[in-house]
Design a protein around this motif. Structure first.
Motif, PDB file in Angstrom:
ATOM      1  N   ALA A 232       0.836  -1.211   0.000  1.00 19.68           N
ATOM      2  CA  ALA A 232       0.000   0.000   0.000  1.00 19.68           C
ATOM      3  C   ALA A 232       0.861   1.248   0.000  1.00 19.68           C
ATOM      4  N   ALA A 233       0.342   2.310  -0.602  1.00 17.67           N
ATOM      5  CA  ALA A 233       0.991   3.627  -0.541  1.00 17.67           C
ATOM      6  C   ALA A 233       0.579   4.303   0.752  1.00 17.67           C
ATOM      7  N   ALA A 234       1.467   5.140   1.287  1.00 10.93           N
ATOM      8  CA  ALA A 234       1.168   5.891   2.504  1.00 10.93           C
ATOM      9  C   ALA A 234       1.651   7.332   2.329  1.00 10.93           C
ATOM     10  N   GLY A 235       1.304   8.210   3.279  1.00 10.00           N
ATOM     11  CA  GLY A 235       1.772   9.589   3.228  1.00 10.00           C
ATOM     12  C   GLY A 235       1.324  10.332   1.989  1.00 10.00           C
ATOM     13  N   SER A 236       2.179  11.233   1.485  1.00  2.54           N
ATOM     14  CA  SER A 236       1.817  12.036   0.313  1.00  2.54           C
ATOM     15  C   SER A 236       1.697  11.185  -0.946  1.00  2.54           C
ATOM     16  N   PHE A 237       2.391  10.035  -0.975  1.00  4.92           N
ATOM     17  CA  PHE A 237       2.263   9.103  -2.098  1.00  4.92           C
ATOM     18  C   PHE A 237       0.843   8.542  -2.122  1.00  4.92           C
ATOM     19  N   CYS A 238       0.320   8.223  -0.944  1.00  2.00           N
ATOM     20  CA  CYS A 238      -1.052   7.731  -0.837  1.00  2.00           C
ATOM     21  C   CYS A 238      -2.042   8.792  -1.307  1.00  2.00           C
ATOM     22  N   ARG A 239      -1.788  10.037  -0.962  1.00  4.39           N
ATOM     23  CA  ARG A 239      -2.718  11.122  -1.312  1.00  4.39           C
ATOM     24  C   ARG A 239      -2.571  11.584  -2.757  1.00  4.39           C
ATOM     25  N   ARG A 240      -1.635  10.987  -3.484  1.00  3.54           N
ATOM     26  CA  ARG A 240      -1.274  11.414  -4.851  1.00  3.54           C
ATOM     27  C   ARG A 240      -0.870  12.891  -4.857  1.00  3.54           C
ATOM     28  N   GLU A 241      -0.144  13.283  -3.822  1.00  2.78           N
ATOM     29  CA  GLU A 241       0.353  14.657  -3.711  1.00  2.78           C
ATOM     30  C   GLU A 241       1.866  14.647  -3.538  1.00  2.78           C
ATOM     31  N   LEU A 242       2.507  13.735  -4.221  1.00  2.00           N
ATOM     32  CA  LEU A 242       3.941  13.530  -4.080  1.00  2.00           C
ATOM     33  C   LEU A 242       4.710  14.724  -4.641  1.00  2.00           C
ATOM     34  N   ALA A 243       5.480  15.390  -3.783  1.00  2.00           N
ATOM     35  CA  ALA A 243       6.364  16.471  -4.224  1.00  2.00           C
ATOM     36  C   ALA A 243       7.653  15.857  -4.775  1.00  2.00           C
TER      37      ALA A 243
ATOM     38  N   PHE B  65      -0.469   4.801  15.273  1.00  2.00           N
ATOM     39  CA  PHE B  65      -1.711   4.135  14.889  1.00  2.00           C
ATOM     40  C   PHE B  65      -2.521   4.993  13.909  1.00  2.00           C
ATOM     41  N   THR B  66      -2.515   6.310  14.109  1.00  2.00           N
ATOM     42  CA  THR B  66      -3.303   7.185  13.235  1.00  2.00           C
ATOM     43  C   THR B  66      -2.833   7.128  11.782  1.00  2.00           C
ATOM     44  N   GLN B  67      -1.563   6.770  11.581  1.00  2.00           N
ATOM     45  CA  GLN B  67      -1.025   6.686  10.216  1.00  2.00           C
ATOM     46  C   GLN B  67      -1.637   5.527   9.438  1.00  2.00           C
ATOM     47  N   PHE B  68      -2.223   4.545  10.147  1.00  2.00           N
ATOM     48  CA  PHE B  68      -2.839   3.402   9.479  1.00  2.00           C
ATOM     49  C   PHE B  68      -4.065   3.821   8.679  1.00  2.00           C
ATOM     50  N   PHE B  69      -4.650   4.987   9.022  1.00  2.00           N
ATOM     51  CA  PHE B  69      -5.882   5.410   8.374  1.00  2.00           C
ATOM     52  C   PHE B  69      -5.645   6.016   6.990  1.00  2.00           C
ATOM     53  N   GLU B  70      -4.383   6.212   6.624  1.00  2.00           N
ATOM     54  CA  GLU B  70      -4.097   6.855   5.337  1.00  2.00           C
ATOM     55  C   GLU B  70      -3.229   5.926   4.496  1.00  2.00           C
ATOM     56  N   THR B  71      -3.870   4.988   3.826  1.00  2.00           N
ATOM     57  CA  THR B  71      -3.164   4.077   2.925  1.00  2.00           C
ATOM     58  C   THR B  71      -4.001   3.886   1.665  1.00  2.00           C
ATOM     59  N   ARG B  72      -3.351   3.456   0.610  1.00  2.00           N
ATOM     60  CA  ARG B  72      -4.049   3.162  -0.652  1.00  2.00           C
ATOM     61  C   ARG B  72      -3.435   1.903  -1.260  1.00  2.00           C
ATOM     62  N   PHE B  73      -4.269   0.956  -1.609  1.00  2.00           N
ATOM     63  CA  PHE B  73      -3.795  -0.317  -2.160  1.00  2.00           C
ATOM     64  C   PHE B  73      -3.086  -0.091  -3.500  1.00  2.00           C
ATOM     65  N   ILE B  74      -1.899  -0.732  -3.627  1.00  3.78           N
ATOM     66  CA  ILE B  74      -1.161  -0.651  -4.891  1.00  3.78           C
ATOM     67  C   ILE B  74      -1.197  -1.991  -5.617  1.00  3.78           C
TER      68      ILE B  74
ATOM     69  N   TYR C 156      -6.122  13.429  -2.914  1.00  2.00           N
ATOM     70  CA  TYR C 156      -7.068  13.267  -1.815  1.00  2.00           C
ATOM     71  C   TYR C 156      -7.717  14.590  -1.451  1.00  2.00           C
ATOM     72  N   THR C 157      -6.932  15.664  -1.526  1.00  2.78           N
ATOM     73  CA  THR C 157      -7.460  16.966  -1.134  1.00  2.78           C
ATOM     74  C   THR C 157      -8.628  17.371  -2.019  1.00  2.78           C
ATOM     75  N   GLU C 158      -8.498  17.163  -3.331  1.00  2.00           N
ATOM     76  CA  GLU C 158      -9.609  17.484  -4.228  1.00  2.00           C
ATOM     77  C   GLU C 158     -10.845  16.662  -3.884  1.00  2.00           C
ATOM     78  N   SER C 159     -10.640  15.373  -3.617  1.00  2.00           N
ATOM     79  CA  SER C 159     -11.765  14.494  -3.261  1.00  2.00           C
ATOM     80  C   SER C 159     -12.401  14.922  -1.943  1.00  2.00           C
ATOM     81  N   PHE C 160     -11.558  15.298  -0.984  1.00  2.00           N
ATOM     82  CA  PHE C 160     -12.051  15.664   0.340  1.00  2.00           C
ATOM     83  C   PHE C 160     -12.855  16.955   0.287  1.00  2.00           C
ATOM     84  N   ILE C 161     -12.342  17.957  -0.417  1.00  2.00           N
ATOM     85  CA  ILE C 161     -13.057  19.236  -0.504  1.00  2.00           C
ATOM     86  C   ILE C 161     -14.377  19.057  -1.255  1.00  2.00           C
ATOM     87  N   LYS C 162     -14.364  18.206  -2.266  1.00  2.00           N
ATOM     88  CA  LYS C 162     -15.603  17.893  -2.986  1.00  2.00           C
ATOM     89  C   LYS C 162     -16.613  17.231  -2.049  1.00  2.00           C
TER      90      LYS C 162
END
Length: 850
Positions: free
Chosen positions: A57-68, A124-133, A218-224
């Motif tokens: 799974a992707a995590a962090g900004s990679f998970c959010r598709r906001e990779l700098a 533990f809170t970091q477990f909530f932000e993952t995306r299956f690869i 994720y930010t675009e999806s969340f604001i929507k």
């Protein structure tokens, strides 16, 4: 293991294509998505078969598709049970690194959910932000199901409160203002993390895992999602999307410009980025104005949502306890709401802000949104309205919460709508100077620091609490820099004129207007005199006292000077500077109260101090041999006795150390020489010390007593006692001409080069000014600070045949203003014809070191 050199070459080529695509970089969200998708695509190519034993799974900004560009590429290997799969994990990670994808990986198994829930709630809170690869999708969704199931109401509250704590800790570390001049675009208030925290809390509160697979951030999806749920309206959603996109864009460019994973937007990078995307001479300022506008919106939204989350956790207050404030507004607990939604006039908004301040309350989300939208409509349409200024005056006259209320008004744009001249200060900044906030934020920090005096027990606090009408000092602080966007040079004069046009419309009388104008016109005067001039010089004191029509104006200027300085930068207001300002205030007040001249005052003070010492003949002779009465004020009776003892012994060099609040005082007694000050400054520099203040006293028999306030160069703290002997030995070598100070300073500068670049970032201009004095020529040197700077200046003055009779050294963050009272070695004052040569020589000498 496979040969991955070809894939690595392909990946680097594709990555460079994306990073060099300026058009794509300008599309902000799309840039991050394309880079994230590229990384994901090559992970598929490298790990051809993750097998059925785990999910990747992707995590962090990679998970959010906001990779700098240089962000961590976080991945998580998820197993029902890890045991027996260690080699496979190691092989997969090695292949990714060999192919140029430098992942930061974690390994988790199902049992970790319960373990981290008990032992490490933060992780533990970091477990909530993952995306299956890739891999076993069933394992991934079984993991997320167990994760959601593990959260009961008690755990949910604990997690959310942990986020509240983390936000406060982050602000303490990186800054709680969205308008710091060199912000951390990720972690400072108004940075990307503000919105991330809102996302995380919202999903935990809603029992959701952030694992959407759409090819958007994720930010675009969340604001929507927030817009669809009615949490925010369409216009607010658009502002959020645009603001977050700009900060994301800045972070991407910051990585590419600095060439490293860097989130601190320093001046040098601001300038470089602005040149690429903001053309014209005002490009830099326009770029940062846009940035501050965006970061303020993110911070404002984050604060509102966090307050809402807190209220939802706390048991609701019964409607029975609701209080009707007037026909429009009601108060329940500490929350104000509106009875009926309608467009608000500016007078309506000022009225509810008055209620907010009086009751130390906040607006509910509906009222806050209504005010924001009403302010935007007011800005766009500018309807004619007869403005009642009563409520604004009453806000300024409240016994408490004035700064908090004004801050909220500025955050939402109300202050700018009320005072168009103030709106020009919003986001205005001076690159390369020692301020650390924008002009509007600096102003409100100044008012905040004034109001905090109510809770303190100090000389300034006593004075502030005695003020019957504090709105005058608040207005002076509010307007003191209001003309800076028009012209920085002379802004104090223009500011007084602007205040004179605004205050009548706010209902103030001419006498009050005159007083505020006086304070604005002189808001720089007191610090300039206190920090750059001899406070025992009669002409200086007489000139300063002559500007005051009465004692009240002196008291108010003292308070305003404190507010201005304390709001500049956390390092500017020091105990030592506080003492200098108080000394000037005390002497001037005494002159005004007793109607005495400076000569009379100084003679009286000197006589009292000499009588208080009541020493033996050697002590009395010693005191009479020093013309500067400042010596008696600078040293205690015990210290003076010690000085006499050392001089009577005939000691060639005596050095005394005294640690005080925030710095170490180093006093040196030795035979004076033309280059003595230069030698001493150089010796302190080669011992890794930063000189933040200096005073020179010389006896009639040429015995010098020089006092330096210093801090450790690296820690900015007082120096340890273990270093005293080395400093003393080096000073002896220096006055014996056995210490090669120039070579030693170059060695030290080489040692500290990287640290110096980090500490002294600003590029302030070098400026040399001359002022005539009845006895001396005063030379003021303005320069960015550097290690060994004072040595360089004093050495050059020696080479120019100038004798220094008094020096006042004033460090302002990483700038300095050094003032020297000098004569030519022949005993004459410097003629105007020689000014240009001295200016040129000093400027060139300073340029060599900076």
């Amino acid at each position: 293991m496979r040969d991955l050199s070809g894939i690595k070459k392909e990946f680097f080529a594709e990555k460079e294509r994306i990073f060099n695509d300026t058009e794509l970089l300008n599309k902000k969200y799309q840039f991050c998505v394309e880079y994230s998708l590229l990384v994901e695509e090559y992970i598929y190519k490298i790990i051809e078969n993750a097998g059925g034993c785990c999910a990747l799974a992707a995590a962090g900004s990679f998970c959010r598709r906001e990779l700098a560009p240089l962000s961590d590429i976080d991945v998580m290997f998820i197993f029902p049970e890890v045991k027996g799969h260690e080699d496979a994990i190691r092989e997969s990670v090695t292949m990714l690194w060999d192919a140029g994808i430098e992942v930061s990986h974690t390994v988790r198994e199902f049992s970790d959910i319960e373990r981290f829930l008990k032992d490490d709630l933060h992780a533990f809170t970091q477990f909530f932000e993952t995306r299956f690869i890739m891999g076993n999708e069933k394992i991934y969704y079984e993991w997320t199901a167990k994760l959601v199931k593990s959260i009961d109401e008690d755990v949910r509250k604990k997690l959310i409160f942990r986020y509240f704590e983390d936000i406060e800790l982050r602000y303490r570390k990186y800054g709680s203002s969205a308008k710091m001049l060199e912000p951390n675009v990720k972690f400072s208030a108004g940075g990307l993390r503000d919105l991330h925290c809102v996302e995380w809390i919202y999903h935990i509160k809603s029992n959701m895992v952030l694992n959407t697979q759409s090819e958007t951030t994720y930010t675009e999806s969340f604001i929507k999602l927030l817009n669809e749920k009615g949490v925010i309206n369409k216009r607010a959603a658009h502002r959020l999307l645009e603001s977050y996109a700009l900060v994301l864009f800045v972070r991407n460019n910051l990585h590419l410009t600095s060439g490293r994973r860097n989130d601190r937007l320093e001046f040098r990078y601001q300038e470089q980025i602005s040149k690429m995307f903001y053309p014209g001479s005002d490009g830099w300022k326009n770029f940062m104005k846009d940035y501050f506008y965006a970061s303020n919106i993110l911070h404002r939204f984050s604060k509102t949502m966090i307050k809402g989350f807190k209220e939802q956790i706390i048991p609701p207050i019964s409607d029975i306890l609701s209080i009707e404030l007037d026909d429009d507004y009601r108060l329940k607990g500490r929350t104000i709401s509106i009875n009926e939604n309608r467009p608000l006039l500016l007078s309506d908004i000022l009225r509810v802000y008055y209620y907010r301040g009086v009751h130390d309350a906040r607006f509910d989300e509906n009222l806050r949104s209504l005010i924001i939208e009403s302010v935007i409509d007011l800005e766009e349409n500018r309807p004619e309205e007869h403005l009642s200024s009563v409520f604004f005056r009453e806000i300024l006259r409240m016994p408490s919460n004035v700064a908090k209320t004004l801050n909220s008004m500025n955050e939402i744009g109300v202050l700018g709508a009320l005072l168009p001249e103030f709106r020009e200060m919003v986001g205005f900044f001076q690159p390369g100077v020692y301020h650390c906030y924008t002009a509007d934020e600096h102003t409100l920090v100044a008012i905040t620091n004034l109001e905090k005096l109510i809770e303190e027990h100090s000389r300034l606090a006593t004075l502030f609490k005695s003020m019957k009408k504090r709105d005058i000092i608040y207005l002076a602080a509010l307007f003191h820099d209001i003309a800076k966007p028009i012209n920085i040079a002379g802004h104090e004069i223009l500011g007084g004129e602007i205040a004179g046009t605004i205050m009548p419309s706010l209902g103030y009388e001419q006498e009050e207007i005159n007083l505020v104008q006086f304070l604005i016109r002189h808001h720089l005067t007191m610090e300039q005199v206190a920090f750059r001039r001899n406070l025992n010089d009669p002409s200086t004191l007489n000139q300063f006292a002559a500007i005051f029509p009465d004692i009240q104006s002196l008291e108010l200027l003292y308070l305003l000077t404190y507010a201005d300085l304390s709001a500049v930068n956390p390092t500017v207001w020091t105990h030592w500077k506080s003492d200098l300002l108080f000394e000037l205030y005390r002497k001037t007040r005494s002159m005004l109260e007793n109607q005495v001249s400076a000569v009379e005052l100084i003679n009286n003070v000197t006589r009292e101090l000499i009588e208080a010492h009541n020493g033996e003949k050697p002590v009395n002779d010693h005191l009479k041999s020093i013309d500067d009465p400042g010596y008696l004020q600078h040293y205690s009776k015990e210290e003076i006795d010690q000085h006499v003892h050392e001089i009577e012994r005939g000691t060639k060099l005596s050095v005394f150390f005294k640690n005080t609040e925030g710095y170490t005082n180093v006093s040196v007694i030795t035979k004076d020489s033309d280059s003595l000050l230069s030698y001493l400054c150089g010796t302190l520099s080669v011992n890794d010390l930063n000189i933040i203040g200096a005073k020179i006293f010389t006896r009639n028999d040429s015995i010098a007593i020089d006092s330096f306030n210093v801090t450790d160069y690296r820690t900015n703290k007082p120096i340890e006692e273990s270093r005293y002997d080395k400093i003393r030995q080096d000073m002896m070598l220096a006055i014996d001409h056995r210490l090669q100070i120039g070579a030693e300073i170059e060695r030290v500068k080489s040692k500290w080069k990287r640290l110096e670049d980090r500490i002294f970032k600003r590029r302030g201009k070098i400026k040399i000014e001359f002022e005539n004095h009845e006895k001396y020529t005063i030379i003021d040197v303005f320069s960015p600070d550097r290690l060994g700077l004072l040595y360089k200046i004093t050495k050059k003055m020696h080479e120019l045949d100038l004798s220094i009779y008094l020096a006042k050294i004033s460090t302002r963050a990483d700038d300095v203003v050094d003032s020297f009272y000098v004569l030519k070695r022949t005993g004459e004052k410097v003629s105007e014809n020689e000014h240009e040569l001295i200016r040129l020589e000093l400027t060139n000498a300073i340029k060599e070191i900076i």
